[in-house]
Structures are given as C-alpha cells and as structure tokens.
Write a protein that holds these residues in place. Structure first.
Motif, PDB file in Angstrom:
ATOM      1  N   VAL A  77      -3.307  71.724   5.045  1.00  0.00           N
ATOM      2  CA  VAL A  77      -2.709  71.913   6.373  1.00  0.00           C
ATOM      3  C   VAL A  77      -3.690  72.598   7.315  1.00  0.00           C
ATOM      4  N   CYS A  78      -4.382  73.611   6.829  1.00  0.00           N
ATOM      5  CA  CYS A  78      -5.365  74.318   7.663  1.00  0.00           C
ATOM      6  C   CYS A  78      -6.494  73.381   8.069  1.00  0.00           C
ATOM      7  N   TRP A  79      -6.928  72.542   7.149  1.00  0.00           N
ATOM      8  CA  TRP A  79      -8.004  71.587   7.434  1.00  0.00           C
ATOM      9  C   TRP A  79      -7.590  70.618   8.528  1.00  0.00           C
ATOM     10  N   VAL A  80      -6.412  70.024   8.410  1.00  0.00           N
ATOM     11  CA  VAL A  80      -5.941  69.081   9.421  1.00  0.00           C
ATOM     12  C   VAL A  80      -5.788  69.774  10.768  1.00  0.00           C
ATOM     13  N   ASN A  81      -5.170  70.954  10.773  1.00  0.00           N
ATOM     14  CA  ASN A  81      -4.967  71.687  12.033  1.00  0.00           C
ATOM     15  C   ASN A  81      -6.295  72.004  12.710  1.00  0.00           C
ATOM     16  N   GLN A  82      -7.293  72.373  11.931  1.00  0.00           N
ATOM     17  CA  GLN A  82      -8.600  72.722  12.500  1.00  0.00           C
ATOM     18  C   GLN A  82      -9.252  71.513  13.152  1.00  0.00           C
ATOM     19  N   VAL A  83      -9.187  70.357  12.469  1.00  0.00           N
ATOM     20  CA  VAL A  83      -9.791  69.156  13.027  1.00  0.00           C
ATOM     21  C   VAL A  83      -9.077  68.729  14.299  1.00  0.00           C
ATOM     22  N   LEU A  84      -7.748  68.734  14.280  1.00  0.00           N
ATOM     23  CA  LEU A  84      -6.987  68.304  15.455  1.00  0.00           C
ATOM     24  C   LEU A  84      -7.210  69.243  16.634  1.00  0.00           C
ATOM     25  N   LYS A  85      -7.371  70.517  16.356  1.00  0.00           N
ATOM     26  CA  LYS A  85      -7.628  71.482  17.427  1.00  0.00           C
ATOM     27  C   LYS A  85      -8.981  71.224  18.085  1.00  0.00           C
ATOM     28  N   SER A  86      -9.943  70.730  17.288  1.00  0.00           N
ATOM     29  CA  SER A  86     -11.291  70.485  17.818  1.00  0.00           C
ATOM     30  C   SER A  86     -11.436  69.119  18.456  1.00  0.00           C
ATOM     31  N   HIS A  87     -10.505  68.219  18.167  1.00  0.00           N
ATOM     32  CA  HIS A  87     -10.652  66.835  18.610  1.00  0.00           C
ATOM     33  C   HIS A  87     -10.498  66.721  20.122  1.00  0.00           C
ATOM     34  N   LEU A  88     -11.437  65.998  20.753  1.00  0.00           N
ATOM     35  CA  LEU A  88     -11.443  65.863  22.207  1.00  0.00           C
ATOM     36  C   LEU A  88     -11.270  64.419  22.670  1.00  0.00           C
ATOM     37  N   GLY A  89     -11.206  63.490  21.742  1.00  0.00           N
ATOM     38  CA  GLY A  89     -11.127  62.085  22.120  1.00  0.00           C
ATOM     39  C   GLY A  89      -9.797  61.735  22.775  1.00  0.00           C
ATOM     40  N   PRO A  90      -9.808  60.828  23.741  1.00  0.00           N
ATOM     41  CA  PRO A  90      -8.572  60.448  24.432  1.00  0.00           C
ATOM     42  C   PRO A  90      -7.692  59.486  23.638  1.00  0.00           C
ATOM     43  N   THR A  91      -8.293  58.738  22.704  1.00  0.00           N
ATOM     44  CA  THR A  91      -7.536  57.752  21.941  1.00  0.00           C
ATOM     45  C   THR A  91      -7.914  57.825  20.461  1.00  0.00           C
ATOM     46  N   ILE A  92      -7.015  57.289  19.625  1.00  0.00           N
ATOM     47  CA  ILE A  92      -7.252  57.233  18.181  1.00  0.00           C
ATOM     48  C   ILE A  92      -6.915  55.832  17.693  1.00  0.00           C
ATOM     49  N   GLU A  93      -7.831  55.244  16.959  1.00  0.00           N
ATOM     50  CA  GLU A  93      -7.559  53.942  16.364  1.00  0.00           C
ATOM     51  C   GLU A  93      -6.729  54.083  15.089  1.00  0.00           C
ATOM     52  N   GLU A  94      -7.093  55.052  14.262  1.00  0.00           N
ATOM     53  CA  GLU A  94      -6.419  55.189  12.963  1.00  0.00           C
ATOM     54  C   GLU A  94      -6.176  56.657  12.644  1.00  0.00           C
ATOM     55  N   PHE A  95      -4.974  56.952  12.127  1.00  0.00           N
ATOM     56  CA  PHE A  95      -4.607  58.323  11.756  1.00  0.00           C
ATOM     57  C   PHE A  95      -3.902  58.249  10.400  1.00  0.00           C
ATOM     58  N   ARG A  96      -4.531  58.858   9.360  1.00  0.00           N
ATOM     59  CA  ARG A  96      -3.980  58.787   8.002  1.00  0.00           C
ATOM     60  C   ARG A  96      -3.788  60.187   7.435  1.00  0.00           C
ATOM     61  N   ILE A  97      -2.578  60.438   6.928  1.00  0.00           N
ATOM     62  CA  ILE A  97      -2.268  61.660   6.200  1.00  0.00           C
ATOM     63  C   ILE A  97      -1.900  61.239   4.779  1.00  0.00           C
ATOM     64  N   VAL A  98      -2.714  61.639   3.808  1.00  0.00           N
ATOM     65  CA  VAL A  98      -2.469  61.270   2.412  1.00  0.00           C
ATOM     66  C   VAL A  98      -2.595  62.529   1.566  1.00  0.00           C
ATOM     67  N   PHE A  99      -1.453  63.137   1.277  1.00  0.00           N
ATOM     68  CA  PHE A  99      -1.428  64.332   0.436  1.00  0.00           C
ATOM     69  C   PHE A  99       0.016  64.630   0.061  1.00  0.00           C
ATOM     70  N   ASP A 100       0.187  65.432  -0.991  1.00  0.00           N
ATOM     71  CA  ASP A 100       1.519  65.803  -1.448  1.00  0.00           C
ATOM     72  C   ASP A 100       2.043  66.931  -0.548  1.00  0.00           C
ATOM     73  N   LEU A 101       2.863  66.554   0.443  1.00  0.00           N
ATOM     74  CA  LEU A 101       3.365  67.513   1.423  1.00  0.00           C
ATOM     75  C   LEU A 101       4.889  67.533   1.431  1.00  0.00           C
ATOM     76  N   THR A 102       5.450  68.612   1.958  1.00  0.00           N
ATOM     77  CA  THR A 102       6.897  68.748   2.070  1.00  0.00           C
ATOM     78  C   THR A 102       7.274  68.909   3.532  1.00  0.00           C
ATOM     79  N   ASP A 103       8.589  69.002   3.790  1.00  0.00           N
ATOM     80  CA  ASP A 103       9.054  69.160   5.166  1.00  0.00           C
ATOM     81  C   ASP A 103       8.747  70.541   5.721  1.00  0.00           C
TER      82      ASP A 103
END
Length: 452
Positions: free
Chosen positions: A97-123
């Motif tokens: 979760v920390c890894w994803v949050n850090q990347v998204l916080k740094s991301h500056l691009g206006p568009t995304i072609e592909e977004f994949r979340i693959v991990f054992d996560l809960t609600d």
C-alpha cells in the motif's frame, strides 16, 4: 516486498573504440522517452531519474502503472494457518500500500493507458482512492486482482467490493478493458460498465460472489471479449452483443442464452458446462455451428459414456482444444468422436491433467480408420508418455492424412488441491521425451515432430 529484477538501461551509444559518443537518446522528445519508460517496470523507470537532470522527472509521466508483484508468495506459510503467516501477509500488505501510494503521489502524467493492482488486499486497504486516481486520468485498461495468494472460503468476508461512488465519472468513457478478479461486483456495477463505457471491448469478472443474473446487451455495446468465471451465486447469462468475438465461462451449470452474437467465433467452457454441452450437444448446435474455435475442459470420471458416437457436424470449426482431467487409466479415444464432427478442423490441442497415481502400463487399444483430410497441426500439452496418450497420438497420426506438424510439450501436469501443479522432475520429462521420440518413428514422411 519482492520487487521485479531491474533491467539494464543503456544511455550512451558507443563507437568502435568504446568511447562514449553523443547522447542522442536524451535529445529525443519527452513523449517518446515517456513511451520508452512506460515499457519498463515502475522500479526500472524510477531508477532512470538519477541519470541526469533531463531524466529526473520523466518517469513520473509513464502511462503504464503495473503494480503486479505476484512473484511474492506466502501460500505455504498461510496454508498452515499460523500467526506468523498472517503477520507476514499483513506486513507485506502495508508495504505494498505504501509503495502504490508513493508512486501515485509522484505521478504527474495527465493520462494512463494501463493500471494494474495485483496483490492480496482487503477492503481495509486504500483501494478506492487508487481507482479514483485511475479514473480521473482516463484509464484505458484497468485490472484489479486482489486475492492471488490464497483462496480459502473463510477469507471471502475480506473481499473488496467495487465502490459505487466511483461510478459516474466521465473518464470511464475511455475504458477499453476491465478485469476484476476476487472483487465483489454487484449487478448495478456490472450493468453500469456495459451502459456507460462506449469503448469497452474486454470485460472479465472472476470470483465475484454478488452476481446472480447477467444480461449483456445494449444497442451501443462494443464488447468483443467477455469472461465470467467462478461466480458462485450466478444463475443465468443472457448475451445479445453483435460485436462479441470471444466468450469464456467457467463455473457451475447455469442457463446461458445467446440471442444475437453474429460475430462469435470462439468459446471456452470449464468442466461443468462442458459436460452439459457434451451430453446435450444437439441443443447447442445452433450457435456452436458458427464457431471457428472451441475450447472445452473435461473431467473424465465417467467419460466412457460422455461422448456420443455421432455429433452434429461443425462445418466452420477450425481449432479445437480439449483440457482433460483424468486418472490416466481410461482411454482418450472416445473424445476423438468430437474430431470426426469437425471435417475442416485445422488444429487440435490436447492438454492433460493427470491425477496422482495415474497408470502408465496397459495394452494399447486398437484405433479405427477414419481419415481426416484437413487436420494439419496437433499439439499435446502435459505429455507424460503414458498409454492413453500414445493411443490418442496413434489415432491422429494414422487418420490425419495431411498432418504437417505434431508438437509435444512434456511438462507433466497433475490435478491437485487447491491448484493444478506441474511436476518438473527431470527423470519424468526425460521419459516423456523418449516416448515422444518413439512416436516420431510412426510419422508419415513430411510430418514434422517438435518436442519442447
């Protein structure tokens, strides 16, 4: 967190004397460099920021955000249901979760072609905000796979429900592919995507416990690929999609109705529905007769009575794939009656999953003569070299008079719990290869044998 191995990134070009020449790569436009970086993993793209000031922030505009760390596996620890295993998983979830949050916080691009979340996560994880992030950036391909390490029923209470509050964003109109695995998808959400995503071509829902009745229809529907698998409460699927090309279903026996599928050329069914089709082949022959590719998975506990001597002729079928779960004692020859029903079949693939303790030695059954003039390519996947496979191979060699190639993949696959496993013992593969080579002596001149 186990991260993918970094690739070597070459910045400089070299002449014959191995002296650095002019850095032409860095002079490329930002759009081209971002496209290049988007083909790397997130970690690899991020490491390019240290190359120079020119590269410092380029990675923050990459258009492919693939957070897939499925190479991390704690299933063995979790299978013992120990406190240590649960603790390990919680720690890894937090790091993920920390890894994803850090990347998204740094991301500056206006568009995304592909977004994949693959991990054992809960609600309890921060998934809602990630989906909102992707939607706001006009994501084209979205995949959520949230339970990849263990699938015990006791964990169903932790499954994540796709948030209805994320619906209504105009950016969903850019969506072309949606895959939701181990995510609770309500019929409201399912219908919303069909009605409000005018460019949606691929829809995949796997392991969703909320779907009961699915209706895939709409005048503006552009859907080409539909996959519905392992939805325990599902009772019916009704499809009226003029552009649908491929449909896959794996689950219990339910009512599936095809009303308007003129472009449908490929279907794949799991063991339960395949059994229903085989027993009632004539009832499904209406839409089956239009197919070019048919893929069936078959459990062969009582398969000697499964195959009828005669099937309705499938004039258009060019590719047939059978995935067979068998004990290894009963002959596979009855399934050849399905090949006889496809006079213009071009390729046939047989993938075998053997139960533990399968039999290897018994007398070969005689094969009948039934020449097939169009079959060119035959493939055996999971070839163990046991008697039942040799029988099937000999039938095809003797009757496929125009056979050009037979491919044998000797990776022995075994039906196990909770997953199918591959046995990689060298001696087993060597034995399978030796028996495959013996088959090569039976081939007609001009037929090529390929052993993988």
């Amino acid at each position: 967190m186990v991260q993918p191995r970094a690739a070597t990134f070459v910045l400089h070009q070299y002449d014959n004397s191995h002296k650095p020449s002019e850095d032409r790569i860095s002079k490329l436009p930002d759009e081209i460099l971002v496209t290049i970086l988007s083909r790397l993993t997130i970690e690899e793209a991020g490491r390019t920021s240290v190359l120079s000031h020119r590269w410092e922030y380029l990675w923050t505009s990459i258009t492919v955000l693939n957070f897939d760390v499925s190479n991390f596996d704690v299933s063995e620890i979790l299978s013992e249901d120990t406190r240590l295993g649960k603790r390990v998983l919680e720690i890894e979830r937090s790091r993920y979760v920390c890894w994803v949050n850090q990347v998204l916080k740094s991301h500056l691009g206006p568009t995304i072609e592909e977004f994949r979340i693959v991990f054992d996560l809960t609600d309890r994880c921060n998934i809602d905000s990630w989906i909102k992030f992707a939607i706001e950036r006009n994501v084209q391909r979205l995949e959520l796979d949230l339970l990849v390490f263990h699938g015990r029923r006791s964990q169903m209470k932790q499954w994540y429900t796709f948030p209805t509050q994320c619906l209504g964003f105009a950016s969903f109109k850019s969506l072309t592919a949606l895959q939701l695995k181990h995510v609770k998808v309500t019929e409201v959400v399912f219908n919303y995507f069909l009605s409000n995503c005018p460019f949606l071509e691929q829809l995949c829902v796997i392991y969703s416990s909320d779907l009961v009745n699915i209706k895939v229809a709409g005048p503006s529907l552009k859907l080409k690929y539909l996959e519905i698998c392992h939805c325990a409460r599902l009772e019916s699927i009704e499809i009226s999609a003029k552009d649908l090309v491929s449909f896959k279903y794996d689950g219990k026996k339910i009512r599936i109705e095809f009303k308007n599928v003129p472009c449908l050329v490929e279907v794949l069914f799991g063991p339960h529905f395949s059994d229903l089709i085989i027993h009632n082949f004539s009832e499904f022959s209406g839409w089956l007769s239009h197919l070019k590719t048919l893929k069936l998975a078959l459990a062969f506990e009582h398969y000697q009575q499964v195959f009828s001597p005669k099937f309705p002729v499938l004039q258009n079928l060019k590719h047939l794939e059978l995935k067979i779960y068998s004990c290894g004692r009963k002959s596979l020859l009855p399934c050849m009656s399905l090949i006889k029903a496809c006079p213009f079949l071009y390729s046939f693939t047989l993938e075998a999953f053997w139960s533990l303790g399968f039999s290897i030695i018994r007398e070969l059954e005689a094969t009948e003569k039934c020449p097939h003039k169009c079959l060119k390519v035959v493939e055996f996947v999971g070839f163990a070299g046991i008697t039942v496979e040799i029988e099937a191979a000999m039938y095809l060699i003797e009757n496929a008079v125009s056979l050009e190639k037979i491919i044998i993949n000797p990776c022995l696959r075994v039906k196990g719990k909770p997953f199918d496993v591959e046995l990689t013992k060298p001696e087993r593969r060597q034995l399978a290869r030796e028996r495959a080579r013996q088959l090569g002596t039976k081939l007609h001149p001009g037929t090529k044998l390929v052993i993988l």
